[in-house]
Design a protein around this motif. Structure first.
Motif, PDB file in Angstrom:
ATOM      1  N   UNK A 145     -49.175   5.173 -10.681  1.00 32.47           N
ATOM      2  CA  UNK A 145     -49.392   6.384 -11.472  1.00 32.47           C
ATOM      3  C   UNK A 145     -48.096   6.700 -12.198  1.00 32.47           C
ATOM      4  N   UNK A 146     -48.157   6.713 -13.524  1.00 31.64           N
ATOM      5  CA  UNK A 146     -46.947   6.797 -14.333  1.00 31.64           C
ATOM      6  C   UNK A 146     -46.977   7.982 -15.295  1.00 31.64           C
ATOM      7  N   UNK A 147     -45.793   8.384 -15.704  1.00 37.88           N
ATOM      8  CA  UNK A 147     -45.633   9.256 -16.858  1.00 37.88           C
ATOM      9  C   UNK A 147     -45.241   8.361 -18.024  1.00 37.88           C
ATOM     10  N   UNK A 148     -45.971   8.462 -19.134  1.00 38.14           N
ATOM     11  CA  UNK A 148     -45.716   7.563 -20.264  1.00 38.14           C
ATOM     12  C   UNK A 148     -45.696   8.338 -21.577  1.00 38.14           C
ATOM     13  N   UNK A 149     -45.059   7.732 -22.561  1.00 41.13           N
ATOM     14  CA  UNK A 149     -45.152   8.180 -23.947  1.00 41.13           C
ATOM     15  C   UNK A 149     -45.954   7.126 -24.698  1.00 41.13           C
ATOM     16  N   UNK A 150     -47.056   7.554 -25.286  1.00 40.49           N
ATOM     17  CA  UNK A 150     -47.929   6.625 -25.998  1.00 40.49           C
ATOM     18  C   UNK A 150     -47.761   6.798 -27.502  1.00 40.49           C
ATOM     19  N   UNK A 151     -47.459   5.696 -28.178  1.00 35.47           N
ATOM     20  CA  UNK A 151     -47.292   5.687 -29.628  1.00 35.47           C
ATOM     21  C   UNK A 151     -48.560   5.116 -30.261  1.00 35.47           C
ATOM     22  N   UNK A 152     -49.135   5.874 -31.196  1.00 36.18           N
ATOM     23  CA  UNK A 152     -50.345   5.430 -31.880  1.00 36.18           C
ATOM     24  C   UNK A 152     -50.144   5.494 -33.393  1.00 36.18           C
ATOM     25  N   UNK A 153     -50.754   4.546 -34.093  1.00 35.32           N
ATOM     26  CA  UNK A 153     -50.687   4.517 -35.554  1.00 35.32           C
ATOM     27  C   UNK A 153     -51.742   5.453 -36.140  1.00 35.32           C
ATOM     28  N   UNK A 154     -51.384   6.176 -37.156  1.00 36.27           N
ATOM     29  CA  UNK A 154     -52.343   7.029 -37.857  1.00 36.27           C
ATOM     30  C   UNK A 154     -53.136   6.165 -38.836  1.00 36.27           C
TER      31      UNK A 154
END
Length: 249
Positions: A145-154
């Protein structure tokens, strides 16, 4: 659980040294790379040839395979590995997530926390394609179980370009918990505490963060390992209850 080593793994995965060792060129994302380093910091013991396959890593407890999706790809590997010795399948779950959007100009938006709070039980639907292998005594499962930053393209199809968008990468921030499953009985650890008695697969899915379709597959897996049992129906929905511990051992 070793938070210090996990943070070291995160730094390594983001470092120039990691880039020089081929991350990206092999199609490997940051999250996968960090988790691999967490289990095996020694580069000589990562990406190890074993028979016709390449194992993600080897450690004192055998082979480690990190899988973030599409568990059916693991089937041939596991069928080859399991008769020979222990195999640990690692599944990262973004229990806390911040979304960061990347614009067409390459700029990033400020992080925005996602309201979703997925639980370790999310792994169950992924295991559906491997369900007949789950009782094998050499198979271990570790849900991170992690804390993450998710990068997504618009680049999505909706007006705001968010729906149908492409996930670019996930950057791990911290390790929140490790959930280890070493036997069929231990799949009980993946049951949420707030389940009604009895419960439907839809209610289970809502509790752990799965769609109704995925929750149906998850319930099938729990039945396969003997953790839940069918108990009548409510309308068209099957009802389940937690099986006595002696049944799943």
């Amino acid at each position: 659980m070793d938070q210090t080593r996990f943070l070291e793994a995160c730094r390594w995965a983001l470092s120039e040294n990691a880039s020089r060792q081929g991350i990206g060129t092999l199609g490997e994302k940051t999250l996968h790379s960090a988790v691999k380093y967490y289990f095996q910091p020694d580069p000589a013991k990562r990406e190890v040839k074993s028979g016709p396959y390449w194992a993600d890593a080897v450690w004192e407890e055998g082979i480690v395979e990190i899988q973030t999706c599409s568990f059916e790809r693991l089937r041939p590997k596991l069928q080859y590995y399991l008769p020979q010795g222990p195999v640990t399948v690692v599944y990262p779950v973004p229990a806390k997530k911040s979304l960061i959007w990347i614009t067409e100009e390459g700029e990033t938006t400020p992080p925005r926390k996602s309201p979703a709070k997925p639980m370790a039980g999310q792994v169950l639907w992924e295991l559906y394609k491997l369900r007949e292998l789950l009782p094998h005594p050499n198979l271990r499962l570790c849900v991170l179980l992690l804390e993450v930053e998710e990068y997504r393209l618009l680049d999505g199809w909706s007006k705001d370009k968010k729906r149908g968008s492409t996930r670019f990468d996930r950057m791990p921030v911290s390790l929140l918990e490790e959930v280890w499953i070493r036997s069929a009985a231990e799949y009980r650890k993946l049951l949420p505490e707030n389940l009604p008695v009895p419960f439907t697969s839809r209610e289970f899915g809502k509790a752990v963060g799965l769609s109704p379709k995925k929750a149906t597959l998850a319930a099938n897996v729990l039945r396969t390992v003997g953790v839940i049992q069918q108990q009548g129906k409510r309308g068209n929905a099957f009802l389940y209850s937690v099986a006595p511990e002696s049944v799943s051992q």
